[in-house]
Design an enzyme around this catalytic site. Structure first.
Site, PDB file in Angstrom:
ATOM      1  N   TRP A 130      42.748  36.360  43.584  1.00 33.08           N
ATOM      2  CA  TRP A 130      41.389  36.890  43.756  1.00 33.08           C
ATOM      3  C   TRP A 130      40.454  36.157  42.795  1.00 33.08           C
ATOM      4  O   TRP A 130      40.785  36.001  41.610  1.00 33.08           O
ATOM      5  CB  TRP A 130      41.401  38.398  43.455  1.00 33.08           C
ATOM      6  CG  TRP A 130      40.064  39.063  43.543  1.00 33.08           C
ATOM      7  CD1 TRP A 130      39.134  38.900  44.521  1.00 33.08           C
ATOM      8  CD2 TRP A 130      39.518  40.013  42.616  1.00 33.08           C
ATOM      9  NE1 TRP A 130      38.041  39.699  44.267  1.00 33.08           N
ATOM     10  CE2 TRP A 130      38.242  40.386  43.098  1.00 33.08           C
ATOM     11  CE3 TRP A 130      39.972  40.596  41.426  1.00 33.08           C
ATOM     12  CZ2 TRP A 130      37.432  41.303  42.445  1.00 33.08           C
ATOM     13  CZ3 TRP A 130      39.169  41.509  40.777  1.00 33.08           C
ATOM     14  CH2 TRP A 130      37.909  41.858  41.294  1.00 33.08           C
ATOM     15  N   ASP A 210      48.310  44.643  40.384  1.00 33.13           N
ATOM     16  CA  ASP A 210      46.992  44.943  40.933  1.00 33.13           C
ATOM     17  C   ASP A 210      47.197  45.512  42.346  1.00 33.13           C
ATOM     18  O   ASP A 210      47.731  44.838  43.221  1.00 33.13           O
ATOM     19  CB  ASP A 210      46.154  43.648  40.963  1.00 33.13           C
ATOM     20  CG  ASP A 210      44.694  43.931  41.271  1.00 33.13           C
ATOM     21  OD1 ASP A 210      44.356  45.107  41.513  1.00 33.13           O
ATOM     22  OD2 ASP A 210      43.891  42.980  41.272  1.00 33.13           O
ATOM     23  N   LYS A 245      38.926  50.454  48.942  1.00 35.26           N
ATOM     24  CA  LYS A 245      39.231  50.079  50.326  1.00 35.26           C
ATOM     25  C   LYS A 245      39.916  51.227  51.056  1.00 35.26           C
ATOM     26  O   LYS A 245      39.583  51.543  52.186  1.00 35.26           O
ATOM     27  CB  LYS A 245      40.142  48.846  50.402  1.00 35.26           C
ATOM     28  CG  LYS A 245      40.078  47.925  49.222  1.00 35.26           C
ATOM     29  CD  LYS A 245      38.987  46.903  49.324  1.00 35.26           C
ATOM     30  CE  LYS A 245      38.832  46.211  47.977  1.00 35.26           C
ATOM     31  NZ  LYS A 245      37.913  45.136  47.935  1.00 35.26           N
TER      32      LYS A 245
END
Ligand code: LMR
Length: 395
Positions: A130, A210, A245
């Site tokens: 990311w 993560d 999300k």
């Protein structure tokens, strides 16, 4: 005094939002930021979230500060979601959990904790990862290392990854994406996770997992496989989790930092240090998102509605992967894009070069991150034919 301050570079992901808004082409397609979209290109509030919010408007009785660790109900509900509730082998007292402003906030607090309190100052991230990871850790004064994740052939390089992990110095921090790897969409199989776990244990590394896309890979529990494997079998693990999300509450900044320690005494010391860090950076987290999530998770009716909605988002993205591959096959590019159906979650790594990405944006108003990452949820039955034609014309 400010005359020597130069312009900061535009964020490679969030910067796309503004350019997309300004584009007047009616056929424009936004495959940039990782946000779920429906067939019409909207990101509506989930029904379960709306219901919880409606209830909260009437029942919320104060706007006083919450503690540095945030909302306790939320923290325990999320801990069960992540670590597996009753089935979990981890004693809750071994876990220090803190509500944070999104997953990014959790990462930043984790980085600060590592920088201040751990011996090793190096965090290893996958290459690619990311786009914000390589900025967050050095911002806390940490050194960054990279381990291979994708080979030159554009496919997952598990051999390279495991070999690199085997050579990491003891005590270093190893960042892993729990599921729906961002940006590639390539995830490890269960047996590969077990291999990683054995090496992490043997090398005495500290996993920092993560976990931002729970429910978007294969399902809420399946997606937590590596988190539970590590947390149940190692004495120390750091987990950064996001509800952005999974609950579609991106702007409410709702995440958490979980630190699994060897025993409750250590967990409490960690917890006290985390509170200090939080106080110095933002004092305490925003409340609204955490109230919404805890309302949903404590009500069986809202929970099942939320699970259904999450399942249908995941299924829609899987269906779009299939449609996209069929459309690319129509242009004779099936082999080039075949991995799109092996990848999972919101993103796909297309293998398109920065020059091709630029052409797609300039000539067709198709927006994606310059690494060739696309947000699959930005596709639709309607726009896939145009998108496929545009990609074929730059390939
Ligand atoms: C993304 O990768 O697009 C999302 O996680 C949004 C962000 O903050 O970058």
């Amino acid at each position: 005094m400010f005359e020597n301050i130069e312009w900061a570079p535009e964020d490679s992901i969030l910067g796309l939002v503004e350019s997309f808004k300004k584009d007047c082409n009616s056929r424009k397609i936004d495959l940039g930021v990782g946000i779920y979209k429906d067939e019409q290109g909207n990101s509506p509030v989930m029904h379960a979230v709306k219901k919880a919010e409606t209830w909260l408007i009437h029942s919320e009785s104060t706007k006083a500060y919450i503690s540095a660790h945030g909302n306790t109900d939320y923290c325990y509900a999320v801990m069960r979601l992540v670590l597996g509730g009753e089935a979990s082998l981890i004693k809750p007292s071994r876990v220090s959990i803190t509500q944070t402003p999104g997953g990014t906030g959790a990462l930043r607090v984790a980085a600060e904790l590592i920088a201040r309190k751990l011996h090793s100052k190096k965090v290893w991230v996958p290459d690619p990862t990311w786009a914000n990871h390589p900025d967050i850790f050095p911002a806390a004064g940490l050194e960054l290392g990279r381990y291979p994740y994708v080979g030159v052939d554009g496919r997952m390089d598990f051999e390279g990854m495991i070999d690199s992990i085997k050579h990491m110095p003891e005590g270093d921090v190893l960042l892993l994406h729990a599921c729906c790897h961002n940006p590639t969409g390539f995830d490890l199989s269960r047996s590969q996770w077990r291999e990683v776990f054995e090496v992490v244990k043997a090398r005495r590394l500290l996993p920092l997992i993560d976990f931002a896309y729970q429910g978007f890979g294969s399902g809420l529990d399946d997606d937590a496989y590596c988190v539970r494997l590590m947390a149940e079998n190692l004495s120390e693990v750091i987990i950064t989790h996001s509800c952005s999300k999974s609950f579609g509450i991106y702007r409410e900044r709702t995440g958490s930092l979980m630190v699994v320690a060897g025993n409750s005494l250590q967990a409490n010391s960690v917890r006290s240090q985390v509170a200090l860090i939080v106080r110095q950076i933002y004092s305490n987290p925003p409340s609204h998102g955490s109230l919404v999530v805890s309302e949903i998770l404590k009500s069986s009716e809202l929970s099942s509605l939320w699970r259904e909605e999450l399942d249908s988002m995941r299924s829609r993205i899987q269906y779009l992967r299939q449609l996209f591959l069929e459309a690319m096959s129509g242009h004779g590019l099936e082999n080039k894009f075949r991995s799109v159906i092996e990848q999972r979650g919101m993103f796909s790594y297309t293998g398109l070069s920065p020059a091709q990405v630029r052409m797609l944006r300039d000539n067709f108003s198709v927006y994606m991150v310059n690494t060739g990452r696309v947000n699959m949820a930005g596709m639709s039955q309607d726009n896939i034919p145009y998108l496929a034609k545009a990609i074929a014309s730059v390939s």
